[in-house]
Write an enzyme that holds these catalytic residues in place. Structure first.
Site, short mmCIF file in Angstrom:
data_model
loop_
_atom_site.label_atom_id
_atom_site.label_comp_id
_atom_site.label_asym_id
_atom_site.label_seq_id
_atom_site.Cartn_x
_atom_site.Cartn_y
_atom_site.Cartn_z
N GLY A 297 37.32 69.01 -16.74
CA GLY A 297 37.82 69.03 -15.36
C GLY A 297 39.02 68.12 -15.15
CB SER A 298 40.51 66.94 -11.97
OG SER A 298 41.49 66.01 -11.58
CB THR A 299 43.28 63.46 -15.20
OG1 THR A 299 44.14 63.82 -14.13
CG2 THR A 299 43.64 64.26 -16.43
CB VAL A 300 41.29 63.07 -9.93
CG1 VAL A 300 40.84 62.22 -8.77
CG2 VAL A 300 42.77 63.39 -9.79
N GLY A 301 38.85 62.60 -12.33
CA GLY A 301 37.48 62.20 -12.66
C GLY A 301 37.38 60.75 -13.08
#
Lengths: 387, 134
Positions: B61-65
């Protein structure tokens, strides 16, 4: 991974907790990618500049940091023009306030508040230099057009590289990994398609995926290369491309291409992309305009008045250095907007259909702005905005 | 028993194992206020990662994870430690900025790890210590 004595001291915390954490990030990434060492970088471009992306916890983390960058560093585009956000409809004071807090956090770290996908117009960037850049089109331009060497960094890894001044040596930092993996030809050459490079990139990127393409039989200039790479980075995952006899590495290295798969971008496919569609706004500057592109837009707008919103996106420094061109463009009723772009600004969300001159924007506008996208040449865009 | 893996994020963490056979996306997959996995159909859906030694193949998923892992730590709902089969940047960066011990490349399959077993992760040395160490 090999660390020199100073790196080891940073890792041991002798230069403060923030630098220590940043070095821990670089060491962990070096392990993940089996890098043998760190390599010094000339500059960094940090993503995660938009509050919309990093949110309150990203801002919280940034606010705890206490260090200064070791190399020149700029930011990705944000959701609004930094200082003039009130002039752009669709930006709420709450959004602006949160965005300003993120920028203040980056300023404290010594990062220049230039929010652009074209840092190469601000920071002199040379062939062979190692960088830690993060925006996909900037990475593609630096690697391909300049011949600098950067992977596509995430926000924290670019920030860690900026503060330490080094990045793990893997991927596109290594010359052997920069060889082409697929040959791309344009069916009719570029003579009929000089203004269609964004469309060519949009089509090629879908076929190329994450391979390194080498184009043959075309002779693009710098702005055409910019449009080509940006579109391929958006519709595919291209971080480096070559154009035979044009881009610098094709003149330095001998690339073996006989055994590679060959792809052709068809003339009909290009023309089919340029389908007519009624639009309620026109946007130029994805990636941000070069000075030459600003001049072209100003010339196309001479003695004309806009009949629809026409937004021209640009790096703040490029706008500042070309006040005459900005003035000429804005006399037509168009707006020159720094720091942000059609893809990341909530100001674009209220349009139903947007015309763009960019293969990258054509790929992203439907998903990011929830609007229909039409692609045209720069002249067609100006014609539609002023008819 | 001591198993030797690779150090990704330093520190020492002890807790009950929570093993996921599937990758985890922290952005939108884990509630940062409660630590509960909320991804529909995920093997860990409805379970909390708080205080557990969380073992899963790798992040997705997103790097904002990465920032969600940091948020879990700030909210006191973070895992005590993380074990990955193969670390990738989202989880590695998240663990480092949050200060959560993390290791990868253990010489066994995730399926061999038992949910609920009390273990210690030594982030500095890359070791997993099962059972009493004394």
């Amino acid at each position: 991974m090999y660390l020199d004595a100073e790196d080891e001291n940073v890792l041991a915390g002798e230069f403060g907790e923030t630098r220590q954490k940043m070095m821990e990030i670089l060491v962990a990434l070096g392990r993940v990618y089996d890098a043998e060492k760190l390599v010094p970088i000339a500059s960094a471009q940090v993503s995660g500049a938009s509050y919309k992306t990093i949110g309150k916890w990203g801002l919280h983390w940034l606010s705890t940091m206490n260090a200064r960058v070791a190399v020149p560093a700029v930011l990705n585009p944000i959701g609004m023009p930094r200082d003039e956000w009130r002039e752009l409809d669709g930006i709420t004071p709450e959004f602006a306030h949160q965005q300003e807090e993120v920028l203040a956090a980056y300023r404290r770290l010594g990062i220049k508040l230039e929010c652009t996908c074209t840092p190469y117009y601000l920071q002199r960037t040379e062939y062979g230099e190692h960088l830690a850049w993060s925006e996909s089109s900037a990475v593609c331009y630096a690697n391909s057009v300049i011949g600098a060497r950067t992977n596509r960094e995430g926000g924290p890894s670019a920030l860690a590289a900026a503060i330490v001044g080094k990045t793990p040596f893997y991927g596109l930092h290594i010359v052997e990994n920069r060889r082409p993996g697929v040959v791309v030809e344009v069916e009719a050459g570029d003579a009929p398609h000089a203004d269609h490079y964004g469309a060519i990139g949009y089509l090629a990127g879908r076929e190329v995926g994450n391979r390194i393409p080498i184009f043959t039989g075309i002779r693009p200039g710098r702005d055409q290369l910019k449009a080509l790479g940006a579109a391929m980075a958006a519709s595919g995952a291209v971080a480096l491309f070559h154009v035979d006899k044009i881009t610098p590495e094709t003149r330095v290295f001998h690339f073996e291409t006989e055994s590679l798969e060959r792809i052709t971008v068809g003339q009909q496919d290009i023309e089919d992309l340029f389908a007519a569609l009624d639009v309620d706004a026109v946007a130029i500057g994805c990636p941000h305009c070069s000075p030459d592109e600003l001049r072209e837009v100003a010339n196309l707008l001479r003695d004309k008045q806009t009949t629809k919103p026409l937004l021209v996106f640009v790096a703040r420094a490029v706008a500042r250095e070309n006040p005459d061109l900005v003035g000429a463009i804005e006399r037509s009723g168009a707006k020159v907007v720094p720091d942000t772009c059609m893809v990341v600004s909530p100001a674009m969300d209220r349009y139903r259909a947007i015309m763009v001159d960019s293969g990258k924007a054509f790929a992203y506008v439907p998903g990011m702005c929830g609007a229909l996208a039409r692609i045209g040449t720069r002249k067609e865009c100006i014609d539609v905005a002023t008819s | 028993m001591i198993l030797k893996g690779r150090s990704i994020a330093k520190g020492s963490g002890r807790g009950e194992l929570l093993v996921s056979p599937a990758p985890i996306s922290f952005l939108s997959g884990v509630n940062p206020d409660t630590g509960i996995v909320v991804e529909k159909g995920h093997p860990l859906e409805g379970k909390t990662v708080a205080g557990r030694v969380l073992a899963f193949p790798y992040g997705k998923g997103s790097t904002v994870g990465s920032y969600i892992i940091y948020a879990l730590q700030q909210n006191g709902t973070a895992p005590a430690a993380i074990i990955n089969v193969e670390a990738e940047p989202i989880i590695a960066v998240g663990a480092i900025i949050a200060g959560i011990p993390m290791i990868d490349r253990l010489p066994l399959d995730l399926a061999d790890l038992q949910d609920g077993t009390e273990v210690t992760v030594e982030g500095d040395s890359g070791e997993l210590i099962c059972g009493d160490t004394e």
